[in-house]
Structures are given as C-alpha cells and as structure tokens.
Design a protein around this motif. Structure first.
Motif, short mmCIF file in Angstrom:
data_model
loop_
_atom_site.label_atom_id
_atom_site.label_comp_id
_atom_site.label_asym_id
_atom_site.label_seq_id
_atom_site.Cartn_x
_atom_site.Cartn_y
_atom_site.Cartn_z
N THR A 1 1.24 -7.95 2.05
CA THR A 1 1.28 -7.43 2.58
C THR A 1 0.35 -6.43 2.77
O THR A 1 1.52 -5.76 1.40
CB THR A 1 1.90 -7.12 3.88
OG1 THR A 1 3.00 -6.99 3.60
CG2 THR A 1 2.64 -9.09 4.12
N SER A 2 -0.02 -5.41 3.16
CA SER A 2 -0.26 -4.12 3.07
C SER A 2 0.97 -3.75 2.41
O SER A 2 0.48 -2.79 2.15
CB SER A 2 -1.55 -3.49 4.40
OG SER A 2 0.03 -3.72 4.83
N MET A 3 1.69 -3.48 3.60
CA MET A 3 3.00 -2.92 4.08
C MET A 3 3.57 -3.08 2.02
O MET A 3 4.14 -2.19 1.26
CB MET A 3 3.92 -3.29 4.33
CG MET A 3 5.36 -2.40 4.92
SD MET A 3 5.26 -0.14 5.22
CE MET A 3 4.48 -0.88 5.96
N GLN A 4 3.50 -3.90 1.80
CA GLN A 4 4.18 -4.41 0.56
C GLN A 4 3.68 -3.79 -0.87
O GLN A 4 3.79 -3.01 -1.71
CB GLN A 4 4.18 -5.84 0.43
CG GLN A 4 5.62 -6.72 0.72
CD GLN A 4 4.57 -8.20 -0.06
OE1 GLN A 4 4.59 -8.85 0.94
NE2 GLN A 4 6.25 -8.91 -0.78
N GLN A 5 1.95 -3.92 -0.50
CA GLN A 5 1.16 -2.90 -1.26
C GLN A 5 1.84 -1.57 -1.65
O GLN A 5 2.05 -0.93 -2.57
CB GLN A 5 -0.20 -3.01 -0.89
CG GLN A 5 -0.80 -4.33 -0.90
CD GLN A 5 -1.06 -5.06 -2.47
OE1 GLN A 5 -0.56 -4.93 -3.39
NE2 GLN A 5 -1.92 -6.21 -2.77
N SER A 6 1.96 -1.38 -0.31
CA SER A 6 2.30 0.25 -0.58
C SER A 6 3.38 0.58 -0.97
O SER A 6 3.51 1.72 -1.93
CB SER A 6 2.17 0.93 1.01
OG SER A 6 3.06 1.97 1.54
N HIS A 7 4.50 -0.33 -0.48
CA HIS A 7 5.52 -0.10 -1.62
C HIS A 7 5.55 -0.52 -3.08
O HIS A 7 6.05 0.65 -4.06
CB HIS A 7 6.56 -0.78 -0.77
CG HIS A 7 8.07 -1.33 -2.04
ND1 HIS A 7 8.28 -0.76 -1.10
CD2 HIS A 7 8.68 -1.85 -2.34
CE1 HIS A 7 10.15 -0.51 -2.16
NE2 HIS A 7 9.86 -1.97 -2.41
N PHE A 8 4.97 -1.28 -3.58
CA PHE A 8 4.30 -1.23 -4.71
C PHE A 8 3.88 -0.01 -5.44
O PHE A 8 4.27 0.26 -7.24
CB PHE A 8 3.54 -3.07 -5.49
CG PHE A 8 3.53 -4.30 -5.06
CD1 PHE A 8 5.89 -4.12 -3.96
CD2 PHE A 8 2.98 -4.86 -4.94
CE1 PHE A 8 5.38 -5.41 -4.47
CE2 PHE A 8 3.26 -6.00 -3.91
CZ PHE A 8 4.42 -6.74 -3.80
N GLN A 9 3.16 0.53 -5.15
CA GLN A 9 1.76 2.05 -5.12
C GLN A 9 3.14 2.75 -5.53
O GLN A 9 3.11 3.95 -6.13
CB GLN A 9 0.37 1.80 -4.46
CG GLN A 9 -0.06 1.21 -4.81
CD GLN A 9 -1.32 1.03 -3.24
OE1 GLN A 9 -1.17 1.88 -2.78
NE2 GLN A 9 -2.26 0.09 -3.59
N ALA A 10 3.78 3.49 -4.28
CA ALA A 10 4.44 4.33 -4.41
C ALA A 10 5.56 3.72 -5.52
O ALA A 10 6.69 4.78 -5.92
CB ALA A 10 5.64 4.58 -2.95
N ALA A 11 6.21 3.20 -6.06
CA ALA A 11 7.59 2.95 -7.12
C ALA A 11 6.75 3.19 -8.31
O ALA A 11 7.40 3.91 -8.72
CB ALA A 11 7.54 1.84 -6.76
N GLN A 12 5.49 3.12 -8.07
CA GLN A 12 4.54 3.30 -9.76
C GLN A 12 4.35 4.87 -9.77
O GLN A 12 4.60 5.30 -11.03
CB GLN A 12 3.49 3.25 -10.13
CG GLN A 12 2.90 3.19 -11.10
CD GLN A 12 1.10 2.46 -11.00
OE1 GLN A 12 0.79 1.95 -10.10
NE2 GLN A 12 1.23 3.13 -12.62
#
Length: 371
Positions: free
Chosen positions: A193-204
């Motif tokens: 989901t878009s929320m998961q994608q945002s979570h991935f990017q923030a982690a990096q």
C-alpha cells in the motif's frame, strides 16, 4: 540469474530501492554478501481491528543493508494476507524477493520472522466473516479485541538459533516451496500500500537503520503504525539514541512531529469507534502523500525544507486535521458509538472530544487546537 558486476549491482539496487518495482514475481536486487541476522524484538500492540502485522526485514541500498521496521498496517482490502519479502542465495549472489498481498501467504524463504510467520504460511490470525481474528498465542494485540482466539499448536520451535534472514547459502535457511506455496505464487498479487511504500522510503533515509551504524541491532526495530513514535520498540542489544528523534526516522522537525500527532488522533478515533475503516484509510493515504512530498523536498534541498515548502505541507496537514475532526464528530459515527456504549450521540461526542483533548500533545497548533 544474470551475473552482474559489483558496480552494476549497486546501481540497480540504488535505483530500485528508491523506486520499488510494481511487479512482485522476480528478483530485482542482487548483492554479493549476505544480509545480517534478524534482530530480536518485541511486537508492539495492535492499534485497532483489521490491522495486520508486517514483520521487519533487511533491505539494501548502495551504502549497505538497512532495517525496515516491522509495523501494523491496514491491508488494501478485506480477505488478503501479507507474504513477507526475503533474500535467497542463488548463482553466487543474494537476491531480494519483494513482499506482496494476496489471498494466501506464499513462500517467503522459510525465514522465521516470528509473530505467526514461522517460516511457512501464517498462523497469527485468519479472516472470519469480513473481520480479522487474531491468534493471541503468537500475536501481541493488547486488550479490548473481541475477534481473538488461542491456538498454541502453531508455535514454531526450530533450530534457527542464528535468526537467519535469508534462504540458501552458507548459514542460510534450507527450505523449498511446498506444492501449495508454489500454487499460491500464481495467484493475483497486490503491491504494498501507499502507507507501506512511505514506510519503506522513510526507513532508508534514517542512517541509524543501517547495519553499519547499529551492528544489526536497530534502535527502531518495530512500530505500532507507520510514521509513529508511539509503541516503537528497539531490538535486543540496541544502543539507546542520545537525544532521540521525534518521528522515529531521524528527522526531528515540526512537520513530521505534527504528522505523528495527527496519526495519534486517528488511532484514538479507531479505538473509540468514531472513525470508520474507509475514513481511516483516506486520512492515512493523504498522510502518506504528505510524507512523500516532504521526503522529496528534503532530498532536493540538502535535507531541509524551504519556507515555501514548509507552508505548503503545513496547509495540507491543516486539511487533514480538519478531515480528522469532521470524521470523528459526524452524526452517524456518534450515533453508532453511542449505541455501543449506552450513550446519546451528544454524550458520545463530548466524551470523544474530552478524550482527544487528554491525548493531544501539549503546545497547541493546527486547527481546533490540535496538531
């Protein structure tokens, strides 16, 4: 698998981590050395009915492996389950297999992520009549949940003492897809989901998540919800962060702090029954879009926001704040919550506002005195 030079591998890894591919069937990142072992951490309590657990994992960027914290998320639709990503050793390199949503949990390398993901299948819960029921033998959901059961027969006790995070290769998990898992691989899969994608990017973007900085023991091993500091847990052996950061991703500034506060208001709305799943999903998608905008603006300006960019983001957050207030206090939700709690809609509205004021961060800001 096509053999690539180390430089080529890094270029592909950098481009694909920054912009995850839509397809989930192939291998898009290959690395010449193994990811670290899985850190040991506790599971945050579930924020509300319908949230599903997505375990943390090691991802890769040109500067090395970094930890993507485990997190509770809302699935894209009722009835789907999450198949975690995994690393697999083949052809002398470690290839990354992306995670996906689908009607069944497929093969994830035999990796024991815990919390119902013991290496094959998923035993942390099941869909039952449009609602998700949690198996509290392996899931930490907290109190107040009606859709729960206990099945201890699924608890996995194996010899995976090194907490290997990859399949095959030296010290990896020795597992192959079962015929059923192979069949599941041909089902229709849904992207994160878009929320998961945002979570991935923030982690990096948080240097503290990189194994080179944390030694395999991330300070933020798991979150209750994407982008929130509430309910965050550290891996066993992690070194406490002096001074900390206010949004859990290394960007201590008022933009992200306010977004975390608004997500806390949504969380309270879910607990009280004042926000429906559709209203919650709408607000979270808008928050994810704001987070992507802020990340892109910071990347273009050396990690900072200009005054104009800050103003634009603040206006968008004002709009989300207004929507949260409207969603939590509309007549239909007040009546439904009142019926459940033996109160009139007016009494329920007053009680919810009182609770919101109690939960709200001090310092004001935003519309209606909320951040």
């Amino acid at each position: 698998m096509i053999s690539l030079s180390p430089f080529r591998k890094l270029v592909i890894a950098a481009s694909l981590v920054a912009a995850p591919a839509v397809s989930h069937a192939g291998i898009f990142i290959s690395v010449g050395f193994a990811p670290p072992a899985l850190p040991v951490y506790a599971q945050p309590i579930c924020p509300g009915d319908g949230y599903l657990w997505t375990p943390g994992y090691w991802a890769y960027a040109p500067s090395g492996y970094y930890w993507v914290p485990g997190v509770w998320v809302q699935p894209p639709s009722v009835g789907v389950l999450w198949t975690p990503p995994y690393w697999g050793f083949a052809g002398g390199v470690y290839g990354f297999h992306e995670g996906y949503w689908g009607p069944h949990v497929g093969f994830y390398g035999g990796v024991n992520y815990g919390f119902g993901y013991g290496g094959s299948g998923f035993y942390g819960g099941r869909w039952d009549g449009g609602h998700f029921a949690y198996n509290t033998a392996v899931m930490h959901v907290g109190g107040g949940f009606r859709n729960v059961y206990v099945d201890r027969t699924v608890i996995v006790n194996n010899n995976n003492f090194n907490h290997a995070s990859f399949n095959g290769g030296p010290n990896g998990v020795n597992a192959r897809p079962t015929p059923q898992e192979a069949q599941f691989s041909h089902e229709n899969h849904i992207a994160p989901t878009s929320m998961q994608q945002s979570h991935f990017q923030a982690a990096q973007q948080n240097r503290a998540n990189f194994a080179s900085a944390n030694g395999g023991h991330p300070q933020n091993a798991a979150f209750q919800r994407p982008g929130m500091t509430q309910g965050a847990v550290a891996a066993r052996g992690a070194t406490p962060v002096v001074g900390g950061n206010r949004n859990g991703f290394g960007t201590a500034n008022e933009v992200n702090t306010r977004q975390g506060n608004q997500q806390a208001r949504v969380n309270q709305g879910i607990r009280s029954g004042q926000m429906t799943p559709g209203e919650t999903r709408n607000v979270e998608n808008r928050d994810a879009s704001i987070n992507r905008q802020a990340n892109a603006d910071r990347a273009a300006n050396g990690g900072r926001l200009t005054g104009q960019e800050r103003g634009q983001i603040n206006q968008r957050q004002n709009n989300v704040s207004q929507s949260i207030n409207n969603d939590k206090h509309n007549a239909n939700n007040d009546a439904a919550a009142g019926a459940r709690n033996g109160a009139t809609p007016g009494q329920e509205r007053g009680a919810a506002r009182g609770q919101e004021q109690h939960d709200a961060p001090r310092g004001g800001g935003g519309e209606h005195g909320h951040k």
